[in-house]
Design an enzyme around this catalytic site. Structure first.
Site, short mmCIF file in Angstrom:
data_model
loop_
_atom_site.label_atom_id
_atom_site.label_comp_id
_atom_site.label_asym_id
_atom_site.label_seq_id
_atom_site.Cartn_x
_atom_site.Cartn_y
_atom_site.Cartn_z
N ASN A 153 0.82 -1.24 0.05
CA ASN A 153 0.02 0.01 0.00
C ASN A 153 0.89 1.18 0.15
OD1 ASN A 153 0.14 -1.53 2.61
ND2 ASN A 153 -0.35 0.34 3.62
N HIS A 203 -13.73 -0.11 0.32
CA HIS A 203 -13.39 1.46 0.27
C HIS A 203 -11.97 1.87 -0.50
CE1 HIS A 203 -10.37 2.29 3.51
NE2 HIS A 203 -10.64 1.38 3.92
N THR A 238 -26.16 -10.00 10.98
CA THR A 238 -26.84 -9.49 9.88
C THR A 238 -26.24 -8.59 8.77
OG1 THR A 238 -28.71 -9.39 11.32
CG2 THR A 238 -29.11 -8.46 9.49
N CYS A 326 -0.18 8.50 13.79
CA CYS A 326 -0.33 7.98 14.66
C CYS A 326 -1.69 9.23 15.15
CB CYS A 326 0.59 7.94 15.92
SG CYS A 326 1.27 9.38 16.71
#
Ligand SMILES: *Cc1c(COP(=O)(O)O)cnc(C)c1O
Length: 396
Positions: A153, A203, A238, A326
């Site tokens: 990433n 996302h 669910t 952070c």
């Protein structure tokens, strides 16, 4: 949110939701509110929508719909896969991963190590590449799982997933692949590549946050992590119908537009990268430029601190990223760049720019004005700041 123009170059952090994805999910937030486990029509319709989404995701990944589990995020998929693999055989407690994984894998690996598991953190070279011979040597009779990224990433650098999958198959060891950054950006065909578990996050794929996928090969015996009756008793809770429908739509769009986008987004990234390298002295690309995602560039700038750069870039509407931030907002030197052998000053002087579907030539033009100006301003403000690139080479 400001109405000011945003130049969003942080698509590896998250992506803008595609308007077609929003349209697809809205009915399931409004009138389609049934519980997909209910037997009456309102429930059955929700269930059918989930199954359609499952089929769309399966098409994108080249697997069977029955091999797709919906989860709440990429991190849940990663945690589930690793725990499920380790639950299979109490004698196989050894986990092999790498030093450049996403925090979900890293934190779980650290936790497992504290609990008494042997965890091997494979190193990478200066280009961010994995040494397959080292992987092969690390696999032993107690190895329960190999868990590795498809694409990093931070740098975009690929691991040789096909070869890793072959090696794991030959050694009869399970392989989990964190493909969160790869899915939708490059073709993936699970019929061809023998992977046991694969993690996906919505996302990163122009879908809303809070939905993910875990592919579980039908060859594997699966132990659920979150117990309950849904998803064939493989993942309780669910289902998040609207978000799952959204992910199905996002997968369908990705499958249709992947080839065109790969080329278009790569051209934007390449023009930006070439422009920066030409305009700004003292810049170097972090990682293998050949074997990496078409949308990502990680750049080290002599004489700047990424922390300061992010503030000035934000003031000018440019979103990009440094290492992991952070909670206090300060920037840790990236564990990925450190693992590649770069010094802390170089890691602190690096910025990641990641492009996506909704970026335009105008974004690149603007970024090519703003980024060099910000770098020049920072360098003028602290002329004493050392050359991190050459200094780093000297100690290497
Ligand atoms: C974003 C990301 C994840 C985590 O996904 P979430 O849905 O945010 O939990 C995992 N791995 C990689 C490589 C990522 O980029």
């Amino acid at each position: 949110m400001s109405a000011e123009r945003i130049i969003y170059l942080d698509n590896n952090a998250t992506t803008q939701v595609d308007p077609a994805v929003v349209d697809a999910m809205l009915p399931w937030l409004r009138e389609g509110y049934g519980n997909p486990s209910s037997a009456y029509r309102l429930g059955r319709q929700a269930n059918e929508a989930i199954e359609e989404a499952r089929a769309r995701v399966a098409t994108l990944l080249g697997c069977a719909p029955s091999e797709i589990l919906f989860t709440s995020c990429g991190s849940e998929s990663i945690n589930t896969a690793i725990q499920a693999a380790l639950a299979l055989d109490p004698d196989r407690t050894h986990v092999i991963t790498s030093a450049v994984e996403h925090s979900a894998t890293m934190k779980l690996g650290e936790h497992l190590a504290r609990k008494g598991h042997e965890v091997t953190w494979l190193p990478v070279d200066r280009a961010g590449r994995l040494d397959l011979a080292r992987l092969e040597k690390a696999i032993g009779p107690e190895t329960g799982l190999v868990s590795l990224l498809w694409a990093n990433n931070e740098t975009g650098v690929y691991f040789p997933v096909e070869e890793i999958a072959e090696l794991c198959r030959a050694k009869k060891v399970l392989f989990h692949c964190d493909a969160v950054q790869a899915v939708g950006k490059i073709p993936i065909d699970l019929h061809r590549t023998r992977i046991d578990f694969l993690s996906v996050s919505g996302h990163k794929l122009h879908c809303p946050k809070g939905v993910g996928v875990l592919y579980v090969s039908k060859r594997v015996r699966f132990t659920p992590w979150l117990r309950g009756s849904q998803e064939n008793a493989r993942r309780g809770g669910t289902q998040n119908v609207a978000s799952i429908v959204a992910l199905g739509k996002a997968a369908e769009i990705a499958a249709q537009s992947l080839a065109e986008e790969q080329t278009r987004v790569r051209a934007l990234r390449d023009r930006f990268e070439a422009g920066i390298l030409a305009q700004v002295p003292g810049v170097e690309v972090n990682g293998d430029r050949e074997h990496r995602l078409p949308n990502t560039t990680s750049l080290a700038f002599d004489g700047i601190e990424a922390e300061g750069a992010l503030i000035l870039l934000d003031e000018r509407g440019v979103c990009c990223s440094a290492g992991s931030a952070c909670t206090s907002g300060s920037v840790h030197p990236s564990h990925v760049l450190k693992a590649m052998g770069f010094s802390t000053p170089r890691a602190r002087a690096s910025l990641r720019f990641s492009f996506g579907r909704f970026n335009t030539e105008a974004d690149v033009d603007a970024a090519l004005e703003i980024v060099p100006a910000v770098v020049a301003k920072l360098r003028a403000a602290s002329p004493g700041a050392g050359p991190v690139i050459t200094a780093n080479l000297a100690v290497a």
